[in-house]
Design an enzyme around this catalytic site. Structure first.
Site, PDB file in Angstrom:
ATOM      1  N   ASP A  16      23.118  22.038  -3.958  1.00  0.00           N
ATOM      2  CA  ASP A  16      23.506  21.340  -2.717  1.00  0.00           C
ATOM      3  C   ASP A  16      22.944  19.929  -2.652  1.00  0.00           C
ATOM      4  OD1 ASP A  16      24.662  23.733  -2.064  1.00  0.00           O
ATOM      5  OD2 ASP A  16      23.329  24.186  -0.386  1.00  0.00           O
ATOM      6  N   ARG A  96       9.164  23.500   7.177  1.00  0.00           N
ATOM      7  CA  ARG A  96      10.137  22.436   7.491  1.00  0.00           C
ATOM      8  C   ARG A  96       9.521  21.209   8.157  1.00  0.00           C
ATOM      9  NH1 ARG A  96      13.012  24.037   3.516  1.00  0.00           N
ATOM     10  NH2 ARG A  96      14.573  25.621   3.940  1.00  0.00           N
ATOM     11  N   ASP A 125      17.284  25.727  10.055  1.00  0.00           N
ATOM     12  CA  ASP A 125      16.552  24.659   9.378  1.00  0.00           C
ATOM     13  C   ASP A 125      17.004  23.249   9.755  1.00  0.00           C
ATOM     14  OD1 ASP A 125      14.716  26.266   8.091  1.00  0.00           O
ATOM     15  OD2 ASP A 125      16.070  26.679   6.422  1.00  0.00           O
ATOM     16  N   SER A 177      20.578  33.652  -1.073  1.00  0.00           N
ATOM     17  CA  SER A 177      19.853  32.389  -1.027  1.00  0.00           C
ATOM     18  C   SER A 177      18.346  32.655  -0.927  1.00  0.00           C
ATOM     19  CB  SER A 177      20.367  31.584   0.176  1.00  0.00           C
ATOM     20  OG  SER A 177      19.328  30.834   0.749  1.00  0.00           O
TER      21      SER A 177
HETATM   22  N1  ARG Z   1      15.825  32.975   8.496  1.00  0.00           N
HETATM   23  C1  ARG Z   1      14.619  32.310   8.080  1.00  0.00           C
HETATM   24  C2  ARG Z   1      14.288  31.204   9.023  1.00  0.00           C
HETATM   25  O1  ARG Z   1      15.141  30.763   9.748  1.00  0.00           O
HETATM   26  C3  ARG Z   1      14.677  31.849   6.634  1.00  0.00           C
HETATM   27  C4  ARG Z   1      15.683  30.758   6.334  1.00  0.00           C
HETATM   28  C5  ARG Z   1      15.712  30.223   4.915  1.00  0.00           C
HETATM   29  N2  ARG Z   1      15.802  31.243   3.908  1.00  0.00           N
HETATM   30  C6  ARG Z   1      16.688  31.263   2.898  1.00  0.00           C
HETATM   31  N3  ARG Z   1      16.635  32.251   2.053  1.00  0.00           N
HETATM   32  N4  ARG Z   1      17.583  30.332   2.751  1.00  0.00           N
HETATM   33  O2  ARG Z   1      13.162  30.736   9.063  1.00  0.00           O
END
Ligand code: ARG
Length: 412
Positions: A16, A96, A125, A177
């Site tokens: 990505d 993040r 995110d 993912s």
């Molecule tokens: N659902 C989790 C959160 O919002 C993890 C998100 C990212 N995880 C991933 N495998 N892409 O914090």
């Protein structure tokens, strides 16, 4: 479309964000600076840097923030007992705001006028990145290619990458993912989207299946000072190395797996699987030490604010006055949460089995079933009489509540 000269892109080295480099250059006619934060993901950072440059970035900054992540983000959230919806230890949500901060710092140093991230328009995110941008550099333009571009699938992205001479890795993509850092590995999407289907057993990276864990328990001793972990089996360690070492120990005993359906901030439910071995042990140990060192009222109050703290982390509100205020409370409440806890790890379970503290509020002379010196049992009579006063007044006014109908309830 506002003009952009130079954009700092939060870069991971995945497909990505690699495709985003030529896409940003083409769409905005701008220069792209790639920013990689090392938050403990097990990656070859030199290879990532090369890939960013090969994709067309004018420069790539790799910043190792593992200790900052552990000390200033993970440990405060641990001290707060922050666990979203009772089960998710927030590994992604905590990283993040720090990744965004690193990105903003590079952007300001390089004279960028925009920030870009690789998050989709459906997840949490994007909110976390952009709330951090708003707190730290609200004057910079924000670009979220996923919400803008016409690429709809992985196949679209691969075709775009090929057209632009971007290296596409030959290894087939995992059917879900992954997001990894010092605190956890998380999995969602793909084959996990059916909450009724079990996760593939070969998916897990940090923990063994509890069934395959050693048949003998392992005891680990965690030392805390002021609510923060400081040592492992008596050896003082930096925050990041303590987490790294404990991940290996607890992971080998299958500790820290959770499989949940969670409520995303943007509204839908999603299924996630998390491995947080060190976090699970540290949280159990800290709660145990709190029970020994916090007075009842402070302990109960802390339990009230813990879910709120988790919520604000999950919602991306790390750089908020409420978080600072709650940390202020915890700074005071946890001043004497100091001591050691021994935790038994065995086939996926993690149970505190012994604890001690120089500030223990446990008084053997008060608790003992033995002879009384410090506690006069006769005092209890007056205490109970007054404690029950409101009850006696109420049932005096409402005598019908005394009619408990015990026989009916037991089917007599
Ligand atoms: N659902 C989790 C959160 O919002 C993890 C998100 C990212 N995880 C991933 N495998 N892409 O914090």
């Amino acid at each position: 479309m506002a003009s952009v000269r130079k954009v700092a892109l939060a870069y991971s080295g995945g497909l990505d964000t690699s495709v985003m480099v030529p896409w940003l250059r083409e769409r905005y006619g701008c220069e792209v600076v790639a920013v990689v934060a090392n938050v403990g993901q097990l990656e070859d950072f030199e290879a990532i840097r090369q890939k960013a440059l090969a994709s067309g970035a004018s420069s790539c900054y790799v910043v190792d923030v593992r200790e900052t992540f552990a000390r200033d983000y993970i440990f405060p959230a641990l001290r707060a007992g922050a666990v979203y919806e009772g089960r998710y230890l927030l590994g992604t949500a905590l990283a993040r705001p720090l990744i965004a901060k690193v990105q903003v710092e590079v952007a300001l140093r390089c004279g960028c006028d925009a920030l870009a991230h690789g998050c989709t328009g459906k997840g949490n995110d994007q909110v976390r990145f952009e709330l951090a941008y708003q707190a730290l550099a609200p004057h910079l333009k924000v670009i979220a290619p996923w919400r803008e571009w016409e690429l709809r699938s992985r196949e679209d992205e691969i075709a775009y990458a090929r057209r632009h001479g971007i290296p596409v890795s030959a290894t087939p993509e995992k059917p879900y993912s992954i997001d990894q850092n010092l605190w956890h590995t998380s999995y969602e999407g793909g084959v996990l989207e059916d909450p009724g289907a079990m996760a593939p057993p070969d998916m897990f990276q940090l923990t063994v299946d509890p069934a395959d864990a050693p048949d003998v328990p392992h005891y680990v001793q965690i030392g805390f000072e002021g609510g923060f972990p400081v040592s492992l089996d008596g050896a003082r360690m930096s925050p990041a190395s303590l987490i790294e070492s404990l991940n290996a120990i607890a992971g080998a005993h299958g500790v820290g797996r959770v499989d949940v359906v969670e409520n995303r901030l943007v509204g839908m439910k999603s299924r996630g699987v998390y491995e947080t071995p060190a976090g699970t042990v540290l949280l159990a140990a800290l709660k145990d030490l709190e029970a020994l060192t916090l007075d009842r009222d402070t302990l109960h109050f802390k339990e009230l604010i813990a879910p709120r703290y988790a919520e604000l982390v999950y919602y991306g509100q790390w750089y908020s006055p409420l978080r600072a205020a709650l940390d202020g409370f915890l700074e005071v409440s946890h001043r004497w949460v100091t001591g050691t806890v021994t935790v038994k790890l065995f086939k996926g379970s993690c149970v505190p089995v012994a604890r001690s503290s120089p500030y223990s509020l446990y008084r053997h002379d008060l608790a003992t079933f033995g002879e009384d010196a410090a506690y006069n049992q006769k005092d209890a009579e007056g205490f109970i009489h007054l404690f029950g006063l409101p009850t006696r007044v109420f049932t005096g006014v409402h005598p019908e509540v005394r009619d408990l109908k015990v026989e009916e309830q037991v089917g007599g």
